[in-house]
Design an enzyme around this catalytic site. Structure first.
Site, short mmCIF file in Angstrom:
data_model
loop_
_atom_site.label_atom_id
_atom_site.label_comp_id
_atom_site.label_asym_id
_atom_site.label_seq_id
_atom_site.Cartn_x
_atom_site.Cartn_y
_atom_site.Cartn_z
N ASP A 98 -11.18 2.76 3.91
CA ASP A 98 -11.13 1.11 3.92
C ASP A 98 -12.53 0.81 3.94
O ASP A 98 -13.17 -0.26 3.56
CB ASP A 98 -10.49 0.15 5.10
CG ASP A 98 -9.30 -0.14 5.26
OD1 ASP A 98 -8.99 -0.29 4.36
OD2 ASP A 98 -8.82 -0.64 6.28
N GLN A 145 -4.13 -2.05 9.59
CA GLN A 145 -4.52 -3.26 9.47
C GLN A 145 -5.71 -4.12 9.95
O GLN A 145 -4.32 -4.33 11.08
CB GLN A 145 -2.96 -3.42 9.12
CG GLN A 145 -2.31 -4.37 8.24
CD GLN A 145 -3.42 -4.75 6.53
OE1 GLN A 145 -3.54 -3.20 6.45
NE2 GLN A 145 -3.71 -5.66 6.19
N LYS A 194 0.66 -1.12 -0.15
CA LYS A 194 -0.34 0.25 0.03
C LYS A 194 1.17 1.17 -0.45
O LYS A 194 1.07 2.00 -1.06
CB LYS A 194 -1.14 -0.24 1.40
CG LYS A 194 -2.02 -1.14 0.89
CD LYS A 194 -2.56 -1.25 2.52
CE LYS A 194 -3.96 -2.49 2.66
NZ LYS A 194 -4.59 -2.57 3.41
N1 GUN Z 1 -6.42 -7.46 5.79
C1 GUN Z 1 -6.55 -7.49 5.25
N2 GUN Z 1 -7.28 -7.11 4.24
C2 GUN Z 1 -7.47 -5.81 4.27
C3 GUN Z 1 -8.17 -4.52 4.64
O1 GUN Z 1 -7.88 -4.27 2.96
N3 GUN Z 1 -8.06 -3.75 5.32
C4 GUN Z 1 -7.45 -3.53 6.67
N4 GUN Z 1 -7.27 -2.43 7.17
N5 GUN Z 1 -6.33 -4.87 6.93
C5 GUN Z 1 -6.99 -5.89 5.60
#
Ligand code: GUN
Length: 296
Positions: A124, A101, A57
Site C-alpha cells: 500500500d 484495509q 482486490k
Molecule cells: N481504504 C480505502 N482505500 C484504501 C487503500 O488503498 N488501502 C487500504 N489499506 N485501505 C483503504
C-alpha cells in the site's frame, strides 16, 4: 485547443492492458516452476465499502494469477491480536505483500498498525519508511492512487515537462504524494497544492495546465475553474441519490458535463482513475515478489 471533444483518458483500457502484462509475467513465473506472487488483505469488521474493495482486490489478484488470501476478523478484535497477525504475515515467506484495509475500528490505533507492517511487504506504500523513501526518490512502494495517476499520465502520453500542475486536496495518500511526484525529475511540473484554506482557489485552478482534483467533494470543479485546453484528472467517486432506477448516479470531484468541453483531455468517472488503483497494488505486489524495491 479543443472546444467540444476532449480526449477521454481511458483508465479502464489502460488498467486492462497492464493487467494483461502482469498476467503474462505470472504465467512465465509458473512456467519456470516457481510459485505465484501472493497478496494478502487483512479486513476487520464488516463495513460494506471495505468489504467490496477487498473483494475487488481479491478478484483482480486472482485474474492475473496471483495467490490471494483474505484474513477476516470481527470488529472487536483486540489491537494486540491484530498486531500478532501482522507479525505472522511479516515472517511468512510465502506472503510477498499485504494490506490492512482502512479504516480500522476506533479502539485500534491505525498508525501503530501501519508502522508494524514490514516496509518490504507494505504494498500500500503507507508505512513511514516507504513515504520517506518516496520523498527522497529512493526505491519504494508508491501509494496506489498516485501511482495509478502517474501511470495513467505516462501511458496516455500527456506532456508534463514545465507545465503548471494544480493538485486540489492534501491528503496523506493522494494529494500530498501526487504533488510531490508531479514535481519530480521526469515529470518536471511546477506544482501548486491547494486545500481548504487556499485563497483565490478559482484563479489558481484556472491557471493549471494539469488539474488533479482529489478534494472529496462531488462536482466541486466547475467550468470557470478550468483553463481552455487543460488536462483534468478526476480522483473523486461519489454516489448521489436520485430518482433513477438504480437510486443513485455516480460523479467525481469534477462537474464533468460542464468541464469536459473545455479540456484537451479528461478522465471519466467511473472508468478513469478508479481502475488504475488496484492495478497499481498488483504492480507493487509483483515488485515485492521479484524483490525489485528491497533487494533482500
Ligand atoms: N481504504 C480505502 N482505500 C484504501 C487503500 O488503498 N488501502 C487500504 N489499506 N485501505 C483503504
Amino acid at each position: 485547443m479543443s472546444e467540444k471533444s476532449p480526449i477521454l483518458i481511458d483508465g479502464k483500457l489502460i488498467a486492462a492492458t497492464i493487467k494483461e502484462e502482469i498476467k503474462k509475467e505470472v504465467a512465465d513465473i509458473l512456467d519456470h516452476g516457481q510459485r505465484p506472487p501472493h497478496l494478502v488483505a487483512v479486513l476487520v469488521g464488516d463495513d460494506g465499502a471495505s468489504l467490496s474493495y477487498v473483494k475487488s482486490k481479491e478478484k483482480q489478484s486472482q485474474e492475473v494469477g496471483f495467490t490471494s488470501s483474505v484474513y477476516r476478523f470481527p470488529e472487536n478484535i483486540s489491537e494486540k491480536e491484530l498486531l500478532e497477525t501482522i507479525d505472522f504475515l511479516n515472517k511468512d515467506n510465502e506472503v510477498d505483500g499485504y494490506i490492512v484495509q482502512m479504516p480500522l475500528p476506533k479502539h485500534i490505533d491505525s498508525r501503530k498498525v501501519t508502522e508494524h507492517i514490514d516496509p518490504r511487504k507494505d504494498v500500500d506504500g503507507f508505512h513511514p519508511v516507504n513515504a520517506g523513501r518516496m520523498m527522497l526518490s529512493l526505491p519504494c512502494y508508491l501509494p496506489a492512487t498516485p501511482y495509478g495517476i502517474i501511470t495513467l499520465i505516462e501511458r496516455a502520453g500527456i506532456e508534463t515537462s514545465g507545465k503548471h500542475c494544480v493538485v486540489l486536496g492534501r491528503s496523506d495518500i493522494v494529494g500530498t504524494p501526487m504533488a510531490l511526484l508531479m514535481s519530480r525529475k521526469g515529470k518536471d511540473c511546477t506544482v501548486t497544492l491547494c486545500h481548504s484554506k487556499t485563497q483565490n482557489l478559482k484563479e489558481i485552478c484556472a491557471s493549471a495546465d494539469i488539474l488533479i482534483a482529489a478534494i472529496g467533494k462531488p462536482a466541486f470543479v466547475t467550468e470557470d475553474m478550468v483553463k481552455p485546453g487543460a488536462v483534468v484528472i478526476d480522483v473523486g467517486i461519489h454516489r448521489i441519490k436520485d430518482d433513477s432506477e438504480k437510486g443513485y448516479y455516480v460523479t467525481g470531484d469534477v462537474d464533468y458535463k460542464a468541464v469536459a468541453p473545455k479540456c484537451s483531455s479528461i478522465t471519466p468517472v467511473p472508468g478513469g482513475v478508479g481502475p488504475m488503483t488496484i492495478v497499481s497494488l498488483l504492480t507493487n505486489t509483483l515488485k515485492a515478489y521479484k524483490k525489485e524495491v528491497y533487494k533482500d
